[in-house]
Each structure stands twice: as structure tokens, then as C-alpha cells.
Scaffold this active site. Structure first.
Site, mmCIF file in Angstrom:
data_model
loop_
_atom_site.group_PDB
_atom_site.id
_atom_site.type_symbol
_atom_site.label_atom_id
_atom_site.label_comp_id
_atom_site.label_asym_id
_atom_site.label_seq_id
_atom_site.Cartn_x
_atom_site.Cartn_y
_atom_site.Cartn_z
ATOM 1 N N GLY A 108 58.771 48.710 26.490
ATOM 2 C CA GLY A 108 58.532 47.300 26.783
ATOM 3 C C GLY A 108 57.124 46.855 26.461
ATOM 4 O O GLY A 108 56.544 46.025 27.174
ATOM 5 N N GLY A 109 56.575 47.400 25.367
ATOM 6 C CA GLY A 109 55.265 46.947 24.914
ATOM 7 C C GLY A 109 55.382 45.707 24.054
ATOM 8 O O GLY A 109 56.393 44.989 24.103
ATOM 9 N N ILE A 119 55.784 45.107 20.691
ATOM 10 C CA ILE A 119 56.884 45.014 19.732
ATOM 11 C C ILE A 119 58.224 44.926 20.444
ATOM 12 O O ILE A 119 59.115 44.175 20.041
ATOM 13 C CB ILE A 119 56.849 46.212 18.760
ATOM 14 N N VAL A 173 58.224 52.691 21.062
ATOM 15 C CA VAL A 173 57.410 53.467 21.995
ATOM 16 C C VAL A 173 56.025 53.802 21.420
ATOM 17 O O VAL A 173 55.378 54.736 21.867
ATOM 18 C CB VAL A 173 58.139 54.774 22.398
ATOM 19 N N GLY A 174 55.596 53.033 20.448
ATOM 20 C CA GLY A 174 54.266 53.248 19.898
ATOM 21 C C GLY A 174 54.286 53.616 18.426
ATOM 22 O O GLY A 174 55.340 53.695 17.795
ATOM 23 N N ARG A 175 53.087 53.833 17.899
ATOM 24 C CA ARG A 175 52.931 54.137 16.482
ATOM 25 C C ARG A 175 51.971 55.315 16.307
ATOM 26 O O ARG A 175 51.066 55.519 17.124
ATOM 27 C CB ARG A 175 52.411 52.910 15.717
ATOM 28 N N HIS A 229 42.549 14.525 23.855
ATOM 29 C CA HIS A 229 43.734 14.330 24.695
ATOM 30 C C HIS A 229 44.774 13.513 23.915
ATOM 31 O O HIS A 229 44.418 12.570 23.223
ATOM 32 C CB HIS A 229 43.353 13.579 25.970
#
Length: 368
Positions: free
Chosen positions: A95-96, A98, A176-178, A347
Site C-alpha cells: 500500500g505504498g 504505486i 512492494v518496492g523497487r 482569488h
């Protein structure tokens, strides 16, 4: 049609880079390069003498070893961006950044998505207040989020979790990472335990005339980090002496809703022993967000209480990735919240949220 359009955009971007290289008379040699000596590159059966070398070979998606009876198709992020048929049930392991980005994309296409994250929350690197909003909004969109457990195997069309639960899945995304691509070299270039090339603040490796940039260095693994590193290398080669301050690189997450931040979050400030103040301006009080019919989220500013210097900006909601540039400018120029609060913002704009969050540090927020 979506994949076709995506490929078209990618082709234009890469074609544009090719055009830049050609215009600046950069020779491009296709092939596997091997660093043979400090001043020699081998590509196939050809040898090239060089003065300097820049390693920029990138990273690849990690796949955790998991038992699979082949009843579930397993993808990495690159594969998921090229699928030609949507799964009914997608389980995302991780759940990072990516993971939550692709969860949002697949959810928009009507895929039932479940995120499985071993840590206690998704986007664990983000500010706690930001995490709460993203978790709530993803769930509101029908995405299931399971934290604090891992995946043990894939069997019978299910992802079996470490606690024994089974989640139906036609497809699994491993997020889960690189890991860094291993540098092909016949000389010793120092790498970390995790395989990332060790560099100094000028991007030099352990060999004086060899530099490294991008994901292979294991720093903030984002495209704009690599770009900045490349500029610093080019300037260093001509004696201009620039460096990279990784604490001042913004991060963006293109999920539901958009997220961006730069600098420290509250937990990090506490760990560093920095006395701090924080202020949140909800988009519910920003006229442009009301007009756009999306008031989810906020702009949060964190300052060093001793000097009023802005040390962190965290945004969740509409156009977060655009607004964070203002935080980057403020932090890089060591601006105080008072200085930003005294600037007149146009604005109606979403950027007013940043101004009002800065006003809130001294209790002067008007619409919050």
C-alpha cells in the site's frame, strides 16, 4: 483506447527526448554497456574511450517470493499499465505510492480492488492526517484496505493472507518496492548492502570520474530527483559546484484524492526534537474548491516554532501536486509562515489554502 492513448503520450515524450539529444548532437548507442576501466566502456564488441561516466540504469519492481498455483495472474506496475483486459477482482500487495495510485486507477474502471499492506497503514511515509483522509476516501470509493497482514500464497483463485483469510483475485499487483539494476562493471564501484550505488553530494561514486544518478542511487526515487541529479552532474563537470538537497524534493501521489508533500511531517519533527507548530486549512473553506464541487482534504503547514520557518507542507485534495510547488519555493527560500501570509494570493484559487494555512500558524486564518 486508454492504453492506446497512454502509449501515444509516452511515445511523444520519449520522442521529444530523442529530438533533444539529436539537436544537441548527443550520440546514442543502443546496447548493453559494461564499464571495463575508469575510462573505457564496452558495448558488444566495440570499445569507447571516455573522460567521465554517468551510471543511470534505474530500478525494477520487486516481486516477493510467494507460492502460486498459477490460478492468479501476477503483474508488476509496468505490466499492469499494459493489460488488455480488466480483471474483476484485483488484489494489490503493498500500500505504498504505486499501490494506492493503481488502486485508484483500477477502481475508476470498475475493478473491485483490495489493498493488502503489512504495515499498520497505507502510505506510511506520509503525514498521519493525510493518511486518514486517503484511507477514508479510498474506502468510500469501494476499495477494501487490509493492514497489518501479509500475503502467504496464491491458491484456488485467492490470495491467502498470513492470518488465514482468503481474498478472491483474478489478478495480483506486486507493489512492494523497487531494486536497483545491477551495474555491469569490471571495476569495483562501491554499493550499499541493498545494492544502491554509493554517491557523495556531487553524485560522484567511489571512483572519481564516475557519477551515478536516478533510482540506482536509492535516494528519493522519483523522476524529478533524477532530473535534478543529472543537472548537478552536468554543472559539476563544468566546475559550477551545485549539490542536491534531498530534504527539499517534493513527493506526489496521484490517487483518490491527490496527495503531495515536501519537508518534514509532525512525526519526523518530533523525532528530530524540533519544536513545531502546525496549521490546517480545509478545502471546505476555499471558494475555488467549493466551485469545483470537491472540498475533500486540506493544506497543512508545519513551522519551526523558534523561527517561524516553514519546514513542512502537506496537501491532500484537488491539485495537490501543483500547490506543493509553492511549498517547495517557501522551504527552499527559508520563508516564514508570516512572510507567506503577507503575500496576496489570487482569488478564487486553490492556492489560497496554502496562504490561509500559513495565516493559521499565528492564529490569523480567516476562512478555516
Amino acid at each position: 483506447k486508454v492504453i492506446e492513448r497512454k502509449n501515444g503520450v509516452v511515445s511523444k515524450l520519449t520522442g521529444g527526448v530523442s529530438g533533444l539529444l539529436k539537436r544537441h548532437k548527443v550520440e546514442v548507442i543502443m546496447g548493453e554497456a559494461v564499464i571495463n576501466t575508469e575510462h573505457e566502456i564496452l558495448v558488444g564488441d566495440k570499445s569507447y574511450d571516455v573522460d567521465n561516466i554517468v551510471i543511470a540504469c534505474g530500478s525494477y519492481s520487486v516481486r516477493i517470493p510467494i507460492e502460486n498455483d498459477n490460478s492468479v495472474k501476477v503483474y508488476d506496475s509496468e505490466g499492469m499499465l499494459n493489460i488488455d483486459k480488466l480483471p474483476e477482482d484485483l488484489v494489490i500487495i503493498g500500500g505504498g505510492v504505486i499501490g494506492v495510485e493503481l488502486a485508484g486507477i483500477m477502481n475508476e474502471f470498475g475493478v473491485h480492488v483490495t489493498i493488502v499492506e503489512m504495515l499498520d497503514s497505507i502510505l506510511a511515509m506520509a503525514d498521519d492526517d493525510v493518511i486518514q483522509v486517503v484511507d477514508k476516501e479510498l474506502r468510500n470509493h469501494g476499495i477494501d484496505i487490509i493492514t497489518g497482514v501479509g500475503a502467504s500464497k496464491l491458491a484456488g483463485g485467492n490470495v491467502v493472507l498470513s492470518d488465514g483469510r482468503e481474498i478472491k483475485a483474478d489478478a495480483v499487483l506486486m507493489s512492494v518496492g523497487r531494486k536497483p539494476v545491477k551495474v555491469a562493471s569490471n571495476i569495483n564501484i562501491l554499493v550499499s548492502e541493498r545494492g544502491f550505488v554509493e554517491i557523495d553530494n556531487k553524485l560522484r561514486t567511489s571512483v572519481d570520474n564516475i557519477y551515478a544518478i536516478g533510482d540506482v542511487t536509492g535516494k528519493v526515487m522519483l523522476a524529478h530527483t533524477a532530473s535534478r541529479q543529472g543537472i548537478v552532474v552536468a554543472e559539476d563537470l563544468y566546475g559550477e559546484g551545485a549539490t542536491v538537497d534531498y530534504s527539499r524534493i517534493p513527493s506526489c501521489v496521484f490517487t483518490i484524492p491527490e496527495v503531495a508533500w515536501i519537508g518534514l511531517n509532525e512525526k519526523q519533527a518530533e523525532e528530530l526534537g524540533i519544536p513545531y507548530k502546525s496549521s490546517k486549512m480545509p478545502f471546505a473553506g476555499v471558494g475555488k474548491a467549493l466551485a469545483m464541487n470537491d472540498t475533500t482534504g486540506f493544506v497543512k503547514v508545519i513551522t519551526d516554532e523558534r523561527f517561524d520557518e516553514i519546514i513542512g507542507v502537506h496537501i491532500v485534495g484537488l491539485n495537490a501536486s501543483d500547490i506543493v510547488a509553492q511549498g517547495a519555493i517557501a522551504i527552499d527560500l527559508e520563508a516564514t509562515s508570516e512572510e507567506i501570509a503577507n503575500i496576496t494570493f489570487a482569488h478564487p484559487t486553490l492556492s489560497e489554502g496554502f496562504m490561509e494555512a500559513c495565516e493559521g500558524i499565528s492564529g490569523k486564518m480567516i476562512h478555516g
